[in-house]
Design an enzyme around this catalytic site. Structure first.
Site, PDB file in Angstrom:
ATOM      1  N   GLU A 210      10.344  15.886  -1.864  1.00  0.00           N
ATOM      2  CA  GLU A 210       9.005  16.448  -2.081  1.00  0.00           C
ATOM      3  C   GLU A 210       8.043  15.560  -1.311  1.00  0.00           C
ATOM      4  O   GLU A 210       7.682  14.475  -1.779  1.00  0.00           O
ATOM      5  CB  GLU A 210       8.662  16.446  -3.583  1.00  0.00           C
ATOM      6  CG  GLU A 210       9.549  17.344  -4.430  1.00  0.00           C
ATOM      7  CD  GLU A 210       9.215  18.824  -4.271  1.00  0.00           C
ATOM      8  OE1 GLU A 210       8.118  19.145  -3.785  1.00  0.00           O
ATOM      9  OE2 GLU A 210      10.064  19.659  -4.617  1.00  0.00           O
ATOM     10  N   CYS A 244      -1.129  15.384  -3.257  1.00  0.00           N
ATOM     11  CA  CYS A 244      -0.323  15.807  -2.105  1.00  0.00           C
ATOM     12  C   CYS A 244      -0.697  17.200  -1.618  1.00  0.00           C
ATOM     13  O   CYS A 244      -0.543  17.498  -0.439  1.00  0.00           O
ATOM     14  CB  CYS A 244       1.158  15.757  -2.454  1.00  0.00           C
ATOM     15  SG  CYS A 244       1.558  16.754  -3.883  1.00  0.00           S
TER      16      CYS A 244
HETATM   17  P1  NAD Z   1       5.808   6.359  -0.535  1.00  0.00           P
HETATM   18  O1  NAD Z   1       6.722   7.197   0.255  1.00  0.00           O
HETATM   19  O2  NAD Z   1       5.242   5.140   0.081  1.00  0.00           O
HETATM   20  O3  NAD Z   1       6.499   5.896  -1.893  1.00  0.00           O
HETATM   21  C1  NAD Z   1       7.210   6.761  -2.748  1.00  0.00           C
HETATM   22  C2  NAD Z   1       8.331   5.980  -3.427  1.00  0.00           C
HETATM   23  O4  NAD Z   1       9.156   5.408  -2.425  1.00  0.00           O
HETATM   24  C3  NAD Z   1       7.860   4.843  -4.313  1.00  0.00           C
HETATM   25  O5  NAD Z   1       8.654   4.820  -5.491  1.00  0.00           O
HETATM   26  C4  NAD Z   1       8.114   3.616  -3.472  1.00  0.00           C
HETATM   27  O6  NAD Z   1       8.441   2.507  -4.276  1.00  0.00           O
HETATM   28  C5  NAD Z   1       9.305   4.021  -2.632  1.00  0.00           C
HETATM   29  N1  NAD Z   1       9.347   3.346  -1.308  1.00  0.00           N
HETATM   30  C6  NAD Z   1       8.303   2.958  -0.548  1.00  0.00           C
HETATM   31  N2  NAD Z   1       8.731   2.382   0.601  1.00  0.00           N
HETATM   32  C7  NAD Z   1      10.083   2.416   0.566  1.00  0.00           C
HETATM   33  C8  NAD Z   1      11.131   1.980   1.459  1.00  0.00           C
HETATM   34  N3  NAD Z   1      10.825   1.389   2.628  1.00  0.00           N
HETATM   35  N4  NAD Z   1      12.413   2.172   1.088  1.00  0.00           N
HETATM   36  C9  NAD Z   1      12.719   2.769  -0.083  1.00  0.00           C
HETATM   37  N5  NAD Z   1      11.775   3.178  -0.959  1.00  0.00           N
HETATM   38  C10 NAD Z   1      10.481   3.018  -0.655  1.00  0.00           C
HETATM   39  O7  NAD Z   1       4.663   7.361  -0.998  1.00  0.00           O
HETATM   40  P2  NAD Z   1       3.356   7.019  -1.803  1.00  0.00           P
HETATM   41  O8  NAD Z   1       2.408   6.249  -0.936  1.00  0.00           O
HETATM   42  O9  NAD Z   1       3.731   6.444  -3.128  1.00  0.00           O
HETATM   43  O10 NAD Z   1       2.759   8.486  -2.045  1.00  0.00           O
HETATM   44  C11 NAD Z   1       2.027   9.162  -1.073  1.00  0.00           C
HETATM   45  C12 NAD Z   1       2.849  10.198  -0.345  1.00  0.00           C
HETATM   46  O11 NAD Z   1       3.568  10.990  -1.261  1.00  0.00           O
HETATM   47  C13 NAD Z   1       1.987  11.161   0.432  1.00  0.00           C
HETATM   48  O12 NAD Z   1       2.607  11.453   1.665  1.00  0.00           O
HETATM   49  C14 NAD Z   1       1.974  12.407  -0.445  1.00  0.00           C
HETATM   50  O13 NAD Z   1       1.695  13.607   0.219  1.00  0.00           O
HETATM   51  C15 NAD Z   1       3.339  12.369  -1.003  1.00  0.00           C
HETATM   52  N6  NAD Z   1       3.394  13.121  -2.244  1.00  0.00           N
HETATM   53  C16 NAD Z   1       4.111  14.270  -2.279  1.00  0.00           C
HETATM   54  C17 NAD Z   1       4.132  15.008  -3.442  1.00  0.00           C
HETATM   55  C18 NAD Z   1       4.903  16.286  -3.554  1.00  0.00           C
HETATM   56  O14 NAD Z   1       5.075  16.741  -4.663  1.00  0.00           O
HETATM   57  N7  NAD Z   1       5.367  16.867  -2.477  1.00  0.00           N
HETATM   58  C19 NAD Z   1       3.438  14.567  -4.562  1.00  0.00           C
HETATM   59  C20 NAD Z   1       2.722  13.384  -4.470  1.00  0.00           C
HETATM   60  C21 NAD Z   1       2.714  12.653  -3.309  1.00  0.00           C
END
Ligand code: NAD
Length: 456
Positions: A210, A244
């Protein structure tokens, strides 16, 4: 991580014990989860306020109510959805019967981002529990208070060999992703989504991703601009733009641009007053990294309204930006904050070209009462899901599947689709033994004529 590894192995054996498969067990866990949430509602709202200064009303509606709705839908329908169902059988395979059996995947990992740190972790968890899996939950480290509270609540409510929360940052995620799960459900950025998918590949673990993207919002001249302005401002500045599916940028018909801008300003001021910094209904940016990223976008166009900020408070006011620079960061990266770039178009084709130049968005919104325009946009653009004449509210119904396409993700969930996501539908053909015609077996001699009779 030593401890977690040990617990991950215990989870697998707990799944193999078969306890999670019974309908009664699954219903009981969903009821427990509901009690846990209802009893701790105030604590959850307080943690969300500490992390993002979420207004109580917004936090309750978008974080708690949505999860409770998922639980209600699941408990109401679980018995029916868990039943096997009959499949038709062609003549060539008779005498036989076939059924498809819903089967849990096994050990599931759910990873969530920080923007709706409670709901985005627990909504998929409801589906995974309902389908009969054991679950590891990984909240985002950036919504620190919510992560810690979720950890405590689950520890007090569920046995870790069934449902556990593992807190931590990137290193913990990496270690978790090295483990062989049977299903990974990830919500977050497309960048990390790619890492999750490559970590899943060696184990051939299926994933739901997602992700995010730049969700466009088109405003045609055939709409009531006052309503459009209010709905767009609400969808954009809800959770300070950190949603998002928030409209990322506007494409407005040239002839109504001025009126729409006025309507947006009126809406912003009627929601948050002249100084949103003092409004209890306007939140804050999650951390300094995102704050700095957003401030940097301000130079990528002309700030028409707003543009105030305060780094101590992680505050950025609702901001409208006109004439954004086409290939700037503001127009190529997901803004994920309270900055709304406004572009204009004269012919619909120009608006569609802007959208098609970018990867497929998670959402698309169209404000138009012109049926021809509605049909053209809905049928010619690829996007995850969306609304006509509103924005963001498509998430409010568990009957509407939610998910992206292409760069905005794969797979979908909410309601029945959540149950399906965490279920392997296992088809089984049951054959009778009283009939076993010889023509199926070699030597085939002239059997081709039978094959043609039954299979052609
Ligand atoms: P992110 O991808 O940075 O983090 C999401 C998760 O991944 C967190 O639990 C984080 O700890 C983990 N993570 C971060 N870096 C990592 C790595 N290098 N290796 C493994 N795991 C890692 O996203 P965010 O900043 O927390 O959220 C924002 C993003 O999420 C935006 O792009 C937004 O559009 C998206 N989002 C999507 C939805 C949806 O339902 N489609 C909902 C909310 C947010």
């Amino acid at each position: 991580m030593q401890l977690a590894n040990h617990l991950l192995l215990q989870q697998r054996s707990f799944f193999q014990s078969g306890k999670t498969r019974s309908l009664e067990f699954r219903l009981e866990q969903l009821r427990k989860l509901e009690r846990m949430i209802r009893t701790n509602e105030e604590k959850i709202l307080a943690a969300l306020h500490q992390d993002l200064r979420k207004p109580k009303a917004e936090a309750w509606a978008s974080e708690i109510a949505l999860v409770l709705e998922e639980i209600a839908v699941m408990t109401k329908n679980l018995k029916a959805w868990s039943k096997s169902s009959r499949l038709p059988i062609p003549l060539a395979l008779q005498p036989a019967s076939a059924r498809i059996y819903p089967d849990p995947y096994g050990q599931v990992l759910i990873m969530a981002p920080w923007n709706y740190p409670f709901q985005l972790l627990l909504s998929p968890a409801v589906g995974a529990i309902a389908a009969g899996n054991v679950v590891t939950l990984k909240p985002s480290e950036f919504a620190m208070n919510t992560s810690q509270l979720i950890g405590e609540l689950f520890q007090d409510t569920f046995a870790p060999e069934y449902l556990m929360v593992i807190e931590g940052g990137v290193e913990v995620n990496r270690q978790l992703l090295a483990h062989r799960f049977d299903y990974i459900f990830f919500t977050g950025s497309p960048q990390v989504g790619r890492l999750v998918m490559s970590a899943a590949a060696p184990h051939l673990t299926p994933v739901t991703l997602e992700l995010g993207g730049k969700s466009p919002c088109i405003v045609d001249r055939s709409v009531d601009l006052k309503t459009a302005g209010r709905r767009i401002a609400w969808g954009k500045f809800y959770n300070t733009g950190q949603t998002c599916v928030a409209p990322d940028y506007l494409l407005v018909h040239k002839s109504v641009r001025q009126e729409l801008l006025h309507s947006l300003v009126d809406a912003i001021e009627s929601f948050y007053g002249k100084d949103p910094k003092t409004s209890p209904d306007y939140g804050r940016i999650i951390n300094h990294r995102h704050f700095d990223r957003l401030i940097n976008y301000l130079k990528d166009g002309e700030v028409l309204y707003g543009g105030q900020f305060d780094s101590h408070q992680l505050y950025i006011s609702p901001t409208l930006i006109v004439q954004p620079v086409r290939d700037s960061a503001l127009m190529t990266e997901e803004s994920f904050g309270p900055l709304l770039p406004v572009l204009e178009y004269e012919h619909l084709r120009e608006a569609l070209e802007v959208i098609e130049r970018a990867p497929h968005p998670l959402a698309l919104y169209l404000f138009s009462n012109d049926k021809k325009i509605q049909d053209t946009v809905m049928s010619s653009v690829a996007f995850g899901g969306g609304c006509l004449n509103d924005c963001v509210v498509q998430l409010g119904a568990s009957s509407i599947p939610f998910g992206g396409v292409g760069a905005s993700g794969m797979g979908r969930y909410h309601g029945k689709t959540s149950f399906d996501t965490f279920t392997h539908f296992k088809p089984i053909l049951k054959r009778a033994t009283w009939s076993d015609p010889q023509f199926r077996y070699p030597p085939y001699k002239d059997h081709l004529k039978y094959f043609k009779f039954f299979l052609d």
